[in-house]
Scaffold this motif. Sequence first.
Motif, short mmCIF file in Angstrom:
data_model
loop_
_atom_site.label_atom_id
_atom_site.label_comp_id
_atom_site.label_asym_id
_atom_site.label_seq_id
_atom_site.Cartn_x
_atom_site.Cartn_y
_atom_site.Cartn_z
N GLY A 139 0.82 -1.20 0.00
CA GLY A 139 0.00 0.00 0.00
C GLY A 139 0.86 1.26 0.00
N GLY A 140 0.23 2.39 -0.28
CA GLY A 140 0.97 3.65 -0.35
C GLY A 140 1.48 4.12 1.00
N LYS A 141 0.63 3.97 2.03
CA LYS A 141 1.01 4.35 3.41
C LYS A 141 1.66 5.72 3.47
N GLU A 142 1.03 6.72 2.90
CA GLU A 142 1.64 8.04 2.73
C GLU A 142 1.86 8.80 4.04
N GLU A 179 -0.84 20.09 22.24
CA GLU A 179 -2.20 20.03 22.78
C GLU A 179 -2.90 18.74 22.38
N SER A 180 -2.65 18.32 21.16
CA SER A 180 -3.20 17.05 20.69
C SER A 180 -2.24 15.93 21.05
N ALA A 181 -2.80 14.80 21.49
CA ALA A 181 -1.95 13.68 21.94
C ALA A 181 -1.34 12.92 20.76
N THR A 182 -1.89 13.08 19.58
CA THR A 182 -1.37 12.40 18.38
C THR A 182 -1.36 13.37 17.21
N ARG A 183 -0.55 13.03 16.20
CA ARG A 183 -0.52 13.84 14.98
C ARG A 183 -0.09 12.95 13.81
N ASN A 184 -0.43 13.38 12.62
CA ASN A 184 -0.03 12.68 11.42
C ASN A 184 1.21 13.32 10.83
N VAL A 185 2.15 12.47 10.40
CA VAL A 185 3.36 12.94 9.74
C VAL A 185 3.55 12.13 8.46
N PRO A 186 4.22 12.69 7.46
CA PRO A 186 4.47 11.92 6.22
C PRO A 186 5.41 10.75 6.51
N THR A 187 5.18 9.65 5.81
CA THR A 187 6.11 8.53 5.90
C THR A 187 7.27 8.73 4.93
N SER A 188 8.38 8.09 5.21
CA SER A 188 9.54 8.17 4.34
C SER A 188 9.33 7.29 3.11
N ARG A 189 10.12 7.52 2.08
CA ARG A 189 10.04 6.69 0.88
C ARG A 189 10.36 5.23 1.22
N SER A 190 11.31 5.02 2.11
CA SER A 190 11.66 3.64 2.48
C SER A 190 10.50 2.95 3.19
N GLU A 191 9.74 3.69 4.01
CA GLU A 191 8.56 3.10 4.67
C GLU A 191 7.47 2.77 3.66
N GLN A 192 7.32 3.61 2.67
CA GLN A 192 6.29 3.38 1.66
C GLN A 192 6.62 2.18 0.79
N ASP A 193 7.91 1.90 0.61
CA ASP A 193 8.34 0.86 -0.32
C ASP A 193 8.48 -0.52 0.30
N VAL A 194 8.24 -0.66 1.61
CA VAL A 194 8.36 -1.97 2.24
C VAL A 194 7.05 -2.33 2.95
N LEU A 195 6.84 -3.63 3.11
CA LEU A 195 5.66 -4.12 3.82
C LEU A 195 5.83 -3.92 5.32
N VAL A 196 4.72 -3.66 5.99
CA VAL A 196 4.76 -3.43 7.44
C VAL A 196 5.07 -4.73 8.19
N LEU A 197 4.51 -5.84 7.74
CA LEU A 197 4.65 -7.12 8.43
C LEU A 197 5.49 -8.09 7.62
N ASP A 198 6.25 -8.94 8.32
CA ASP A 198 6.95 -10.01 7.62
C ASP A 198 6.08 -11.27 7.66
N ASP A 199 6.54 -12.33 7.00
CA ASP A 199 5.73 -13.53 6.86
C ASP A 199 5.37 -14.15 8.21
#
Length: 811
Positions: A271-274, A283-303
């Motif tokens: 997936g793109g996972k942008e 003030e907000s406990a969480t925020r969104n940040v852009p993912t790196s190109r390396s994060e976008q190009d690999v799968l989150v989970l292994d087999d």
Amino acid sequence: MTTIHSNQRPSNKYTPLVYEFEKISRNDVNIVGGKNASLGEMIRELGNEGVAVPPGFATTSQCYWEFLHYNNINERLEELIRDWQARKISLAETGRCARDLFLKAEWPKEAKETISSAYDSLSKKVGIVSVDVAVRSSATAEDFPEASFAGQQDTFLNISGKSALFQACQRCYASLFTDRAISYRQTRGFDQLKVALSIGVQQMVRSDLSGSGVMFSIDTESGFEKIVLINAAWGLGENVVQGAVNPDEYQISKPFLNETGLIPIIEKRLGGKERKMVYSEGESATRNVPTSRSEQDVLVLDDVEIIQLGRWACTVERHYGYPVDMEWAKDGITNQLFIVLARPETVHSVRRVGEFHEYSVKAKGKTLATGCSVGNAAVAGRVCMIGSPTDIDTFIEGSILVTETTDPDWVPIMKKALAIVTDHGGRTSHAAIVSRELGITAVVGTSNATYVLHTGKDITVSCAEGETGYVYEGIADITSESIDVSKLPATSTRVMLNLADPSAANRWWRLPCDGIGLARMEFVWNNHVRIHPMALLHPDRITDEATQQKINKLTTGYEDKSQYFVDKLALGLARLCALVYPKPAIIRLSDFKTNEYANLIGGSSFEPKEENPMIGWRGASRYYSSAYKDGFSLECRAIKRLRYEIGFMNAVVMVPFCRTIQEAIKVQNELSRHGLRRGADDLQIYVMCEIPSNVILAQEFANHFDGFSIGSNDLTQLVLGIDRDSGELSSLFSEKDDAVKWMIAEAIAKAHKAKRKIGLCGQAPSNDPSFASFLVKCGIDSISVTPSSFIAVKLNIADAEHENRETLFRM
């Protein structure tokens, strides 16, 4: 303090204000809501089976009612709801005023002390001062199989400290009266004032430093029960839940999950996972940040992680006894996986199993065009005419695609179309085959659709009237009748499916078929691989820079480019095999013609130009050729992975366009050389019966193959000497010609004499009941048809078998 720290269960006389998760179960939905009851159930019952759930506690419905009573909110809520139902105030105003009542309220002393004590106990248990927690809403009327309430109330992440905890809890209470929640309860018939809210306070999994996502124990689109579906993205899970990112997607085949040595993953889609959601110190406990190109190009989970989650999904589903929708998270500090939420899947669990539809069209407008019908449905809508797949961005999803012709580049547009109408093509054209696979109504070969139709015109496309498809002016009256496939008659003749597109396969799982009679490998290439195998093995022969860039982009992450081909092809075939396992899935080896091979990425560097590719260098003749056998080795590696690594031993190999006995021997030798020896580990190898020599020497071919599949399109072409793509000769092209029928009858008789199975995978039985009757009288073992034709063919065969029995009885 009324926090429970023993095995005490909820009492009918008095319900405590807080329970630790391990003290509650799924029987306590009325006290702690569906989400929290499920978390407690998993901790209590599934912890010993390895399912990991973060610890926490839940406020009870009693705590909610005391909060309302202490702040005198009840009467004001009742007044607001009554005025809204009487249409005196708007939904927006009702919700805003209701939420303000909660946000401006004060905590009762006992409730505040009890929650505070429970939070301290949780922090002590995990060894972290003021532990970070997720604060989740859990309504007492939610997460039933018929009504999930999913997404109706709010969740707050990275909450640390008691002050922030109490604010988050009040916001959870207030979210019981969001506009969507009020509207949802009204639609579902729930009393607005009898639904209480429990709050789940759960230790945060540090997925902000890793990844998270959702998981279903069935396929979300089709309800197919034999797979687990997982979505994954980087960071906290809210982005996946809310659909804010394009996540990775994994599918796992359930039957093999507990077999040692197998990796039954049948889909891994990047997936793109942008973006990713992480902790924030503001003030907000969480925020969104852009993912790196390396994060976008690999799968989150292994087999290993995919398999572990898949096993957990099966464990949870088995325990609950129904399909389950889960959220999972991976801790970036410990690398441990957790299930953080589980609830019933509510879409397919309430659908009636086995329903299909027959259509009729009334109040028709003027006939604008006619052609070959694909499928048996009828639809009405607005035309969107496209001249080239490069215009994909101009296509309006849900419109009727009108164009001259299609090829594999058109598939992304076709998948978005309500129906398809083309100027050119017959029943074996690309548009027809893909439309059948996708279950899309299509009329092909009209010759004049692009001349008489235009973008924006309302039309009706009908394939409900036999072999001829009609395009009518205007919106007709379309009715449909449902058929319960579970009541289809049993037949001695096996009825199988022709399939090619893995992404469309799951939708047909309810059909009571006897397996896959034809899985077209080359279609999997087009949709999932796209690259010529020789271009991956010999990249030095690719001189075009643009082509090199395409290959590099598609094979990102693969040091060995050939492994990309093996992985993609094996996974695509696995999705087809999974549909019918343990029934047989007959996989035809690649049967592109040279011009089609050349159209693959990098293909032009390896393919000759032929005057007549239809009867040129195709099928078996390629597999042992020095110009292609390296590429064939990748096909063999993919099938080996399919059988021995993923687990689909139901895969049967079929050789197409095998002209001579000598060629049969050469192909068998190549297969054996790559670990696919006929008979080893019960591997069966079939041959297409589509050339006159296959019929004439059927008994000799039977010495080298386990079965035959009649390809009636090619056989008709070669028996009658007609190019099946020729428009001028289309009126002469017929499988019902006496010469073709003689060939088919002869092939069946010779196959049976040699004690070999034989089937037919052409379209003729779908179009003509008399042809199905002819095949049954000849004693054919199986007939393989497109999914949209399955019901009609099954009924035709049942009638033919009954007629045969009556004839034998009279004799």
